[in-house]
Each structure stands twice: as C-alpha cells, then as structure tokens.
Scaffold this motif. Sequence first.
Motif, PDB file in Angstrom:
ATOM      1  N   SER A 301     -10.475  -8.627 -43.263  1.00  0.00           N
ATOM      2  CA  SER A 301      -9.373  -8.960 -42.356  1.00  0.00           C
ATOM      3  C   SER A 301      -8.208  -8.010 -42.590  1.00  0.00           C
ATOM      4  O   SER A 301      -8.173  -7.277 -43.584  1.00  0.00           O
ATOM      5  CB  SER A 301      -8.912 -10.413 -42.557  1.00  0.00           C
ATOM      6  N   ASP A 302      -7.246  -8.032 -41.669  1.00  0.00           N
ATOM      7  CA  ASP A 302      -6.098  -7.116 -41.734  1.00  0.00           C
ATOM      8  C   ASP A 302      -5.039  -7.657 -42.689  1.00  0.00           C
ATOM      9  O   ASP A 302      -3.932  -8.015 -42.301  1.00  0.00           O
ATOM     10  CB  ASP A 302      -5.475  -6.941 -40.342  1.00  0.00           C
ATOM     11  N   HIS A 303      -5.381  -7.724 -43.972  1.00  0.00           N
ATOM     12  CA  HIS A 303      -4.392  -8.237 -44.925  1.00  0.00           C
ATOM     13  C   HIS A 303      -3.553  -7.092 -45.479  1.00  0.00           C
ATOM     14  O   HIS A 303      -3.518  -6.003 -44.903  1.00  0.00           O
ATOM     15  CB  HIS A 303      -5.062  -9.074 -46.010  1.00  0.00           C
ATOM     16  N   MET A 304      -2.853  -7.328 -46.579  1.00  0.00           N
ATOM     17  CA  MET A 304      -1.796  -6.415 -46.992  1.00  0.00           C
ATOM     18  C   MET A 304      -2.293  -5.001 -47.278  1.00  0.00           C
ATOM     19  O   MET A 304      -1.629  -4.018 -46.937  1.00  0.00           O
ATOM     20  CB  MET A 304      -1.073  -6.980 -48.224  1.00  0.00           C
ATOM     21  N   GLU A 305      -3.474  -4.882 -47.900  1.00  0.00           N
ATOM     22  CA  GLU A 305      -3.964  -3.537 -48.218  1.00  0.00           C
ATOM     23  C   GLU A 305      -4.234  -2.719 -46.956  1.00  0.00           C
ATOM     24  O   GLU A 305      -4.104  -1.496 -46.956  1.00  0.00           O
ATOM     25  CB  GLU A 305      -5.236  -3.615 -49.074  1.00  0.00           C
ATOM     26  N   VAL A 306      -4.612  -3.389 -45.883  1.00  0.00           N
ATOM     27  CA  VAL A 306      -4.837  -2.691 -44.618  1.00  0.00           C
ATOM     28  C   VAL A 306      -3.496  -2.390 -43.949  1.00  0.00           C
ATOM     29  O   VAL A 306      -3.232  -1.261 -43.509  1.00  0.00           O
ATOM     30  CB  VAL A 306      -5.731  -3.539 -43.689  1.00  0.00           C
ATOM     31  N   MET A 307      -2.635  -3.391 -43.881  1.00  0.00           N
ATOM     32  CA  MET A 307      -1.358  -3.222 -43.184  1.00  0.00           C
ATOM     33  C   MET A 307      -0.443  -2.222 -43.875  1.00  0.00           C
ATOM     34  O   MET A 307       0.248  -1.442 -43.212  1.00  0.00           O
ATOM     35  CB  MET A 307      -0.653  -4.573 -43.051  1.00  0.00           C
ATOM     36  N   TRP A 308      -0.419  -2.222 -45.209  1.00  0.00           N
ATOM     37  CA  TRP A 308       0.491  -1.311 -45.910  1.00  0.00           C
ATOM     38  C   TRP A 308      -0.173   0.036 -46.182  1.00  0.00           C
ATOM     39  O   TRP A 308       0.323   1.086 -45.789  1.00  0.00           O
ATOM     40  CB  TRP A 308       0.993  -1.916 -47.220  1.00  0.00           C
TER      41      TRP A 308
END
Length: 391
Positions: A301-308
């Motif tokens: 899912s698009d959690h923090m590691e993806v978003m940041w």
Amino acid sequence: MTAVNIGAVRNASEPAASGPEHVEQPVAYDGILLASFGGPEGQDDVIPFLRNVTRGRGIPDERLEEVAHHYRHFGGVSPINAQNRALKAALETELAARGVDLPVYWGNRNWGPFLADALQEAAAAGSTRLIAIATSAYSSYSSCRQYREDFARELDATGLADTMVIDKVRQYFDHPGFVAPFVQGVEDGLAELERRVPGIDLATEAHVLFCTHSIPTGDASHSGPAARGFGDGGAYAAQHSAVAEVVMARSGRDVPWDLVYQSRSGPPTQPWLEPDVNDALRDLAGRGVKAVLLVPLGFVSDHMEVMWDLDEEATETARELGIVSVRTPTPGVDPAYVAGLVDLVLERVRGTPIEDRPAETALGPWYDVCRPGCCENARLGFRPAVAGLAP
C-alpha cells in the motif's frame, strides 16, 4: 479448545503442527488475523511510535526526531492505518460475497490497535483458530519472521498461549492477486511516459526501477531457508527479482529494468542492500536516460516509505536530474489483490493441494510452515515463533 503445542510447531493447527511444507488438510478456522506494521495518527504519536519501532536498540529521541520529520511533513499521520481499515473492510466484503463466515481481526506491531488487542478481541468473540495475513509479501526477518515472533510473544503476554492457534498464509510475493496490479501499473505507467515524453524510444531512453525496502545484508543473506541456496541477497532479493521478471514479461514491453532499494536506516557502517534508488537515478541520468518508471514492488500500500521515499525524495532527485518520472500504484485494495488474499485463506481452509495453488514464478508456491532456520535476525538470533519449525 486447547492449542496444539505437542508437535514441532507451537500454537499450530493440528495439520500444521508436525511442520509440513504445505498443509494439504482442511482446517476449520474461526477468524482471520490481519497483521501490519502500524503508524502514528497525530503529531503527538510520532516519537512514541518510533520508540516502539526501535525498542531495545537504545536510540535516543534526538535521533528519532531525524526520522520523525517524514511523518511530521504529513501532519504526523501515517496513511497505513487508514489503508488497513480499508483493506479490512474490503476483505470483509469479499468474504461475505463468497459466503465465507470468518471475522477479520486487525492488529499492528508498533501502534494501536496492537496485536494483543486483536488477539483479545478474537478470544472475547470466541475465535480460537486464527489464520494470519501479514501486510508484507516477501521473505525476510522484518517481513515474515518478526510477525511470527510477535504472534508468539503476544500469545504469551495475553495468557492465550494455551487456548489459541495461529497459522499463517504463505508469503504471497508471486500469487497472481499480488502480481496483477503491478502488471497493470507498469502497462499504464509506460503509456504515461510515452504521453509525457512524445517520441521517446522506451527501449533505449527509458528505464523501469522496481523499488523495495532495503534491509541489512546480514538479514538478507539469512532470508528464506538456507537449503535453497539463494546467495548473498537471500530469498528476499531472489523473490523480488523473479516477480519483476514476470511483471515485465506480462507487460509485453521491451524496456530495461533494475531492482533498487530505498528507506535504509541504521549506522552508515552497517551494509544494506544496494543500489539506493537515488543513486540509481543518478547513474541513469549519466547514461542519457530520459524517463523512469518507479514501481514500488516491495509494498502492498501507499504508506510512508512510498509517499516519502518515492513520491518526495526520489521524485525530486529525478526532477533535479532532468528525468521524467512516473510512480505506479501499490495493490492497496485492488480487487485482484483482495480476492487473492481471500484465496490464500481458502487454500488453508480447504487444504488445497500444492499442484492446485497458483504461483507466477518458479520459486513458489511458498511454504505454509516456515522451514528451520528461515529468516534469522542476524543481530538477535532466533526467538520463539509460531507458524514455523524451530531452528
């Protein structure tokens, strides 16, 4: 009921207790345990959450604050809990549509609702035979064994170790339900690059970077069962590479690709899997690449590691280098992914024979019961775990 602890696998259902690679006998589970990492849901939660993530390492708050700015950039709220609420609801809808009467209990390792909360909720509802789904598809200490250790620890801490069974679905890195959203993402992403860079020759001027979380090389080399002989990157790197090959083949596009890593932490003296995505982008710029597709292959899912790390840092690196970049979606609540997770549960409910289990690579279908010595923590060694044979 009494948990089965007389076999080789603790707190296992009877068909799994002796430790077969694949359990081909039906099991009458009465609940699903959705297990995830967890994340803060406000600015005041950030440092306490990071203390939980790094518990036992003696990291002072001043150093934690260096990581906290990722979360503070988004108001102190990680998207992961909202995503797991959505996934839980989607699983419940899919189960109901198939007439499967299994409640879903959700618990996190590092933030509320905690795993202990989920186990106690299940016990209060009368559920004592759980099949667990972790929101991580690959084999490594942090993505599989640590969950299994946490299950064992929380069974002991809650006093449920004598009354509750927890099995776990196989690692699903190459299950069609997990792979399909990435295939669609690559197809759509490459078409978007062609729209954004008219006339581009994808075979010579574009590149696909399959991105996943870096882990210490020591943990990588111990990932998966040693008997499989995966080499320095262990099963973790081998699984990612195998899935990336399938995704590119299914996309039908002749575009060069690489597996890259992100989100490393820890002291600079500790070696982690490389290359870092930002270093890879700099190398590609030096080779005249005009456009890059970032595929978060290691994430559900698009959690923090993806978003940041991808949407902020890697995207900014590409912009500074003059490279056009597009980031593809993660599975999230894609219908194929949700249906695939239910399929994995039903494999164990029905005792599906191995020859009838789908797998998109030659590495799978992966084990129902983790093998001896699988995914050792290189720093801490082995601790008690469920859903696997003891080392």
